[in-house]
Design a protein around this motif. Structure first.
Motif, PDB file in Angstrom:
ATOM      1  N   GLU A 413      20.807 -11.326  12.378  1.00 45.85           N
ATOM      2  CA  GLU A 413      21.930 -10.394  12.368  1.00 45.85           C
ATOM      3  C   GLU A 413      22.105  -9.781  13.753  1.00 45.85           C
ATOM      4  O   GLU A 413      21.129  -9.452  14.438  1.00 45.85           O
ATOM      5  CB  GLU A 413      21.693  -9.274  11.345  1.00 45.85           C
ATOM      6  N   GLU A 597      17.841   3.253   2.533  1.00 44.77           N
ATOM      7  CA  GLU A 597      18.062   2.420   3.721  1.00 44.77           C
ATOM      8  C   GLU A 597      19.237   2.944   4.538  1.00 44.77           C
ATOM      9  O   GLU A 597      19.204   2.941   5.776  1.00 44.77           O
ATOM     10  CB  GLU A 597      18.322   0.973   3.296  1.00 44.77           C
ATOM     11  N   HIS A 598      20.263   3.380   3.833  1.00 42.37           N
ATOM     12  CA  HIS A 598      21.435   3.911   4.533  1.00 42.37           C
ATOM     13  C   HIS A 598      21.069   5.181   5.284  1.00 42.37           C
ATOM     14  O   HIS A 598      21.450   5.353   6.449  1.00 42.37           O
ATOM     15  CB  HIS A 598      22.561   4.183   3.526  1.00 42.37           C
ATOM     16  N   SER A 603      20.702  -0.024   7.476  1.00 37.54           N
ATOM     17  CA  SER A 603      21.943  -0.758   7.287  1.00 37.54           C
ATOM     18  C   SER A 603      23.014   0.204   6.811  1.00 37.54           C
ATOM     19  O   SER A 603      22.716   1.217   6.156  1.00 37.54           O
ATOM     20  CB  SER A 603      21.744  -1.886   6.264  1.00 37.54           C
ATOM     21  N   HIS A 605      25.335   0.930   4.270  1.00 35.52           N
ATOM     22  CA  HIS A 605      25.665   0.583   2.885  1.00 35.52           C
ATOM     23  C   HIS A 605      26.765   1.485   2.315  1.00 35.52           C
ATOM     24  O   HIS A 605      26.953   1.529   1.096  1.00 35.52           O
ATOM     25  CB  HIS A 605      24.421   0.734   1.996  1.00 35.52           C
TER      26      HIS A 605
END
Length: 640
Positions: A413, A597-598, A603, A605
């Motif tokens: 990525e 995670e956000h 990432s 999300h």
């Protein structure tokens, strides 16, 4: 303008359902707080809530009319506005018909007698229509060509019920023997697209009449639907040196549309953001109303507001401007109300600022104009440039293109060129399914493990793409958006959120005469000179203030990414996930992991999280009856 609700019974026992209709009508009182009532014969029962806009003292609904020798043959309720009703009335009077009101509804019912189902081809406006022919014992239903106004229906052994809002049908479920099972296919489509695509709803037994369609229903029979509107985008090259003639036609069509959309017996205002679409509408509206009020909204967070630009535009055109600033606390508090008004969730964060600017506007006016539809008609989305950037890939043999796709998946990525290879390896049908692209299939399986690949977005988009094979690439994307993103997201929020405040929203770009001109614009005059909506911008050069002419569209931007990661909404989101009883639908552990995670910045999300959170709030109201949406007018049903 009104909210309609009615039923054609299977056993000629309409009188026994009048109480159920009257009980359900208040669920959508916000659509028409000025007047309410019901009418029935032995087979059909019609109810309505009226928002009086034209012919305030008359034009009551259900409207009864009949030709000579057949008094009161027809009964009609309709939701919307017909902007060419004066011209239609004159045309039908010349044909020998008499009128008894000054409103925009009577030309519909007279036109239906004269032209039959083809009356919809003569209407210039937005509408959901129901006409009961007491002689032929047939119900006629219709929606405007773009789907500006909604129309739901459900058929059981008791008959067919139809309404402007689904919650009215849900309220009648027990009395008509309607099942309330959720549609898992529609749930997957929603998670994939961030809205429920027509004709689905999240309840299996409740459907929507599609945009640009009519339908007929006989007692005890099925709903037989027929499409009358099929966009063609018959674009032809414009001879060099004659481009200005096209730009002039666009300007003339839009000016005429705005003039017609200003027809009302109440005050009309205009929404105003920082882009060309709403500014063009407001500027043209000012020509017909010296005291025009304009409205906009924004946030305190820097970079997420068009308030200053909108204020500059309002000053330039001489309009009085009113601003509403929304705080994170107001945002979170409004979400349950908004989901209640929507009937089915739409995971578009701009719903909330729209809710507040509509609330503010209703303090001053009863009707507002807005710029919806310009992007779909004139090529306004940046992604419409994609076919041009990916054109070289079209020359590569299909097997090699697929190999490039496999190569892109092996790249980490963030590596430059990965996205280009990935998109270039796919056909348009594979890569483009509208502006709302929250989840790919692998991401979806993380939160809904039961997802089926055969139910993904392609099930929705494939039939639409099949109809557009003769079109150029940009037109194919526009065509897809007309039948997906625009009618599933843009117009749902435009109707439901404004009507939540008994505010009628009118969209002059989505006019049949404007579309007639826009449809024929060649793609090199839509995406050209490094910008989008090139032809529209050229057409508006002498109309809109220079500072917005080439400004990038933002609309009502929302700092959702920051708020979900920060203290503004992280705790709220965590609470919603933990409290939701949606374990049979979502892997809640996976959703909580996405939220963490956000917050950690692993990432972004935000769009995926908002899609899930919106559904959870909706589910808490309509399925679990756990969340009180906080509707102030508590003398009508809130829980279903």
């Amino acid at each position: 303008m009104c909210g309609l609700l009615g039923m054609v019974t299977s056993h000629s026992d309409a009188a026994s359902f009048v109480d159920a209709i009257n009980k359900a009508l208040p669920c959508m009182r916000h659509r028409g707080p000025d007047e309410a009532g019901a009418w029935h014969d032995d087979t059909a029962v019609f109810g309505f809530n009226r928002l009086s806009i034209i012919d305030l003292e008359h034009s009551h609904q259900p409207l009864r009319w009949g030709p000579e020798g057949q008094p009161h043959r027809y009964a009609m309720t309709f939701n919307g506005e017909i902007y060419n009703y004066i011209e239609l009335r004159e045309q039908l009077e010349e044909a020998g018909y008499s009128f008894y009101t000054e409103g925009d509804g009577e030309p519909i019912i007279v036109g239906f007698h004269h032209w039959g189902a083809d009356v919809v081809r003569h209407l210039r406006g937005m509408f959901g229509i129901a006409i009961w022919d007491t002689y032929e014992r047939t119900l006629f239903l219709a929606r405007d060509q773009f789907g500006i106004k909604p129309l739901y229906y459900a058929t059981t052994g008791a008959g067919t019920v139809f309404a402007s809002e689904k919650k009215c049908i849900l309220e009648m479920a027990q009395s008509i023997g309607l099942g309330l099972e959720l549609d898992r296919r529609a749930i997957e489509h929603y998670v994939d697209l961030q809205y429920v695509p027509e004709p689905e709803s999240l309840h299996e037994e409740i459907r929507r009449l599609e945009s640009g369609c009519t339908a007929t229903v006989t007692p005890g029979g099925e709903v037989k639907q027929e499409r009358y509107f099929r966009p063609q985008f018959p674009a032809q090259p414009v001879p060099k040196g004659t481009e200005q003639e096209l730009f002039d036609r666009i300007a003339k069509a839009l000016e005429d549309s705005v003039e017609k959309h200003m027809r009302a017996d109440v005050t009309v205002g205009s929404f105003l953001s920082g882009g060309i679409d709403s500014t063009a509408i407001a500027t043209l509206a000012k020509r017909h109303n010296d005291n025009l009020l304009t409205f906009t909204t924004g946030f305190e967070r820097e970079g997420y507001s068009e308030v200053d630009v909108a204020a500059e535009s309002a000053a330039a055109i001489g309009a009085e401007h009113i601003v509403k600033i929304v705080s994170p606390e107001e945002y979170a508090e409004a979400i349950p109300k908004i989901m209640w008004y929507l009937d089915d969730p739409v995971a578009d964060p701009s719903l909330v600022p729209l809710y507040f600017v509509a609330q503010e506007a209703r303090k001053h006016v009863k009707v507002v104009l807005s710029g919806e539809g310009a992007d779909e008609l004139f090529g306004g989305y940046t992604i419409y440039k994609e076919p041009l950037s990916l054109a070289p890939f079209e020359k590569i043999p299909a097997p090699l293109r697929r190999s490039l796709g496999k190569l892109s998946k092996m790249m980490p990525e963030g590596v430059k060129g990965k996205s280009l290879l990935d998109r270039g390896s796919m056909t348009m049908e594979e890569r483009y399914y509208g502006n709302a692209r929250s989840f790919n299939f692998e991401q979806m399986q993380r939160v809904i493990p039961w997802a089926k690949r055969e139910w993904d977005h392609r099930e929705v988009t494939a039939p639409i793409y099949e109809q557009s094979r003769h079109m150029d690439p940009v037109a194919r994307m526009q065509h897809l958006d007309l039948f997906t993103w625009m009618r599933g997201d843009i117009l749902v929020k435009a109707d439901k959120i404004n009507m939540a405040h008994s505010l009628e929203l009118r969209v002059p770009f989505l006019d049949k005469e404007v579309f007639r001109v826009a449809e024929a614009i060649p793609y090199d005059l839509k995406i050209s000179h490094g910008t989008t909506k090139y032809a529209l911008r050229k057409a508006m050069e002498q109309i809109v203030p220079p500072h917005v002419l080439h400004r990038k569209k933002l609309g009502f931007p929302v700092p959702m990414r920051n708020w979900l990661a920060g203290d503004e909404l992280f705790g709220w989101a965590q609470d919603q996930i933990n409290a939701s009883n949606t374990e049979e639908i979502f892997d809640k552990k996976a959703v909580l992991e996405m939220l963490k995670e956000h917050r950690a910045g692993v990432s972004d999300h935000s769009r995926r999280l908002w899609t899930v959170l919106s559904f959870m709030v909706w589910h808490g109201i309509f399925v679990e009856h756990r969340i009180d949406p906080g509707i102030e007018d508590r003398d009508y049903p809130v829980y279903l």
